[in-house]
Design a protein around this motif. Structure first.
Motif, PDB file in Angstrom:
ATOM      1  N   TYR B  33       0.818  -1.247  -0.100  1.00  0.00           N
ATOM      2  CA  TYR B  33       0.026   0.001   0.012  1.00  0.00           C
ATOM      3  C   TYR B  33       0.927   0.958  -0.064  1.00  0.00           C
ATOM      4  CZ  TYR B  33      -2.970  -3.613   2.176  1.00  0.00           C
ATOM      5  OH  TYR B  33      -3.569  -4.621   2.735  1.00  0.00           O
ATOM      6  N   TYR B  35       0.398   5.327   0.731  1.00  0.00           N
ATOM      7  CA  TYR B  35      -0.309   6.387   1.655  1.00  0.00           C
ATOM      8  C   TYR B  35       0.583   7.780   1.668  1.00  0.00           C
ATOM      9  CZ  TYR B  35      -3.199   2.620   3.907  1.00  0.00           C
ATOM     10  OH  TYR B  35      -3.884   1.496   4.188  1.00  0.00           O
ATOM     11  N   PHE B  45      -5.054   7.128   2.339  1.00  0.00           N
ATOM     12  CA  PHE B  45      -4.695   6.101   1.163  1.00  0.00           C
ATOM     13  C   PHE B  45      -4.306   6.599  -0.095  1.00  0.00           C
ATOM     14  CE2 PHE B  45      -5.246   1.771  -0.570  1.00  0.00           C
ATOM     15  CZ  PHE B  45      -5.881   1.994  -1.667  1.00  0.00           C
ATOM     16  N   HIS B  48      -3.254   0.377  -3.568  1.00  0.00           N
ATOM     17  CA  HIS B  48      -3.148  -0.862  -3.164  1.00  0.00           C
ATOM     18  C   HIS B  48      -2.703  -1.920  -4.053  1.00  0.00           C
ATOM     19  CE1 HIS B  48      -5.354  -4.645  -1.239  1.00  0.00           C
ATOM     20  NE2 HIS B  48      -4.111  -4.951  -1.390  1.00  0.00           N
ATOM     21  N   PHE B  91       4.098   7.099   2.863  1.00  0.00           N
ATOM     22  CA  PHE B  91       4.331   6.058   3.353  1.00  0.00           C
ATOM     23  C   PHE B  91       3.985   4.833   2.674  1.00  0.00           C
ATOM     24  CE2 PHE B  91       5.490   7.473   7.689  1.00  0.00           C
ATOM     25  CZ  PHE B  91       4.581   8.591   8.008  1.00  0.00           C
ATOM     26  N   GLY B 100      -8.507 -12.440   8.106  1.00  0.00           N
ATOM     27  CA  GLY B 100      -8.194 -11.856   9.339  1.00  0.00           C
ATOM     28  C   GLY B 100      -6.750 -11.038   9.363  1.00  0.00           C
ATOM     29  N   GLY B 101      -5.750 -11.463   8.496  1.00  0.00           N
ATOM     30  CA  GLY B 101      -4.213 -11.067   8.625  1.00  0.00           C
ATOM     31  C   GLY B 101      -4.091  -9.805   7.859  1.00  0.00           C
ATOM     32  N   SER B 102      -4.946  -9.889   6.734  1.00  0.00           N
ATOM     33  CA  SER B 102      -4.457  -8.907   5.577  1.00  0.00           C
ATOM     34  C   SER B 102      -4.624  -7.350   6.037  1.00  0.00           C
ATOM     35  CB  SER B 102      -5.496  -9.074   4.557  1.00  0.00           C
ATOM     36  OG  SER B 102      -6.753  -8.892   4.631  1.00  0.00           O
ATOM     37  N   ASN B 103      -5.312  -7.148   6.994  1.00  0.00           N
ATOM     38  CA  ASN B 103      -5.591  -5.736   7.570  1.00  0.00           C
ATOM     39  C   ASN B 103      -4.382  -5.182   8.403  1.00  0.00           C
ATOM     40  OD1 ASN B 103      -7.845  -5.386   6.099  1.00  0.00           O
ATOM     41  ND2 ASN B 103      -9.159  -6.272   7.676  1.00  0.00           N
ATOM     42  N   GLU B 104      -3.600  -5.983   8.748  1.00  0.00           N
ATOM     43  CA  GLU B 104      -2.606  -5.602   9.825  1.00  0.00           C
ATOM     44  C   GLU B 104      -1.500  -5.134   8.961  1.00  0.00           C
ATOM     45  OE1 GLU B 104      -3.618  -9.092  13.387  1.00  0.00           O
ATOM     46  OE2 GLU B 104      -1.553  -8.635  12.762  1.00  0.00           O
ATOM     47  N   GLN B 105      -1.435  -3.916   8.593  1.00  0.00           N
ATOM     48  CA  GLN B 105      -0.464  -3.274   7.784  1.00  0.00           C
ATOM     49  C   GLN B 105       0.626  -2.747   8.490  1.00  0.00           C
ATOM     50  OE1 GLN B 105      -2.396  -0.598   5.014  1.00  0.00           O
ATOM     51  NE2 GLN B 105      -4.141  -1.863   4.917  1.00  0.00           N
ATOM     52  N   PHE B 106       1.800  -3.143   7.997  1.00  0.00           N
ATOM     53  CA  PHE B 106       3.016  -2.650   9.054  1.00  0.00           C
ATOM     54  C   PHE B 106       3.607  -1.632   7.657  1.00  0.00           C
ATOM     55  CE2 PHE B 106       3.219  -5.928  11.855  1.00  0.00           C
ATOM     56  CZ  PHE B 106       2.200  -7.019  11.277  1.00  0.00           C
ATOM     57  N   PHE B 107       4.033  -0.632   8.519  1.00  0.00           N
ATOM     58  CA  PHE B 107       4.503   0.726   7.787  1.00  0.00           C
ATOM     59  C   PHE B 107       5.916   0.682   7.847  1.00  0.00           C
ATOM     60  CE2 PHE B 107       0.850   3.374   6.713  1.00  0.00           C
ATOM     61  CZ  PHE B 107      -0.245   2.501   7.272  1.00  0.00           C
ATOM     62  N   GLY B 108       6.475   1.467   6.807  1.00  0.00           N
ATOM     63  CA  GLY B 108       8.061   1.813   6.594  1.00  0.00           C
ATOM     64  C   GLY B 108       7.938   3.090   7.047  1.00  0.00           C
ATOM     65  N   PRO B 109       9.203   3.656   7.134  1.00  0.00           N
ATOM     66  CA  PRO B 109       9.478   4.849   7.828  1.00  0.00           C
ATOM     67  C   PRO B 109       9.108   6.229   7.222  1.00  0.00           C
ATOM     68  CG  PRO B 109      11.425   4.159   6.811  1.00  0.00           C
ATOM     69  CD  PRO B 109      10.418   2.968   6.819  1.00  0.00           C
TER      70      PRO B 109
END
Lengths: 114, 116
Positions: B33, B35, B45, B48, B91, B100-109
């Motif tokens: 994604y 942002y 957003f 995606h 971002f 269930g897991g696909s919404n746990e988005q991990f962001f870069g700096p």
């Protein structure tokens, strides 16, 4: 467009105090996420919520998915200086949104006085 | 396990120039994604990817923005020509594909873009 109302906008508290912040919307969400952002870094995921009424803890952090599915809150107990940062709520719409498109609140800036 | 990485961390360009931002997702994450956070506003957003396909690009501001993810690994976001209002922090985030897991988005700096 869709909007999340996050409050308070900022908080300045004493170390050891509890903190509470929340997000509300007129729309229904099927996922709520809480993130923390430190200066110069990206948002870090703290807690993810997937069911209405769900209450989840992560250490001193507790978050709940509101029963109406239109709100969520985050509590921090016994705050410490490293809790300083900006906290964001984010949600995925139950209707009208696409998979993965997160809507963010404007953030709550937390300052902790030692 | 390495997190999401973004390059560059900062970019300062003049109006009318071109800038390309890069994102390397967490290894094995099919979802990627983009942002953007403009000063004083919330994180919004942009688009995606699922592997190399654009799943949703409804947040892209206009046709000056082009995102690619050839091969389904890293992604680039090109702004051409850049305008003053494009300034902000961009971002990238990634997540697993799965219930269930696909919404746990991990962001870069993030990449802080300044257009002068």
């Amino acid at each position: 467009g869709q909007q999340l109302n996050q409050s308070p906008q900022s908080m300045f508290i004493q170390e050891g105090e509890d903190v509470s912040m929340n997000c509300t919307s007129s729309s229904i969400f099927n996922t709520w996420l809480w993130y923390k952002q430190d200066p110069g870094e990206g948002p870090v995921l703290l807690i993810a919520l997937y069911k209405a009424g769900e209450l989840t803890s992560n250490g001193r952090l507790t978050a709940q998915f509101g029963i109406t599915r239109k709100d969520s809150f985050l509590n921090i107990s016994a705050s410490i200086p490293s809790d300083v940062g900006i906290y964001f709520c984010a949600g995925q719409l139950a209707y009208g949104g696409s998979q993965g498109n997160l809507i963010f609140g404007k953030g709550t800036k937390l300052s902790v006085k030692p | 396990e390495a997190g999401v990485t973004q390059f560059p961390s900062h970019s300062v360009i003049e109006k009318g120039q071109t800038v390309t931002l890069r994102c390397d997702p967490i290894s094995g994450h099919d979802n990627l994604y983009w942002y953007r956070r403009v000063m004083g506003k919330e994180i919004k957003f942009l688009l995606h990817f699922v592997k190399e396909s654009k799943q949703d690009e409804s947040g892209m501001p206009n046709n000056r923005f082009l995102a690619e993810r050839t091969g389904g690994t890293y992604s680039t976001l090109k702004v051409q020509p850049a305008e003053l209002e494009d300034s902000g922090v961009y971002f990238c985030a990634s997540s697993h594909q799965g219930q269930g897991g696909s919404n746990e988005q991990f962001f870069g700096p993030g990449t802080r873009l300044t257009v002068l």
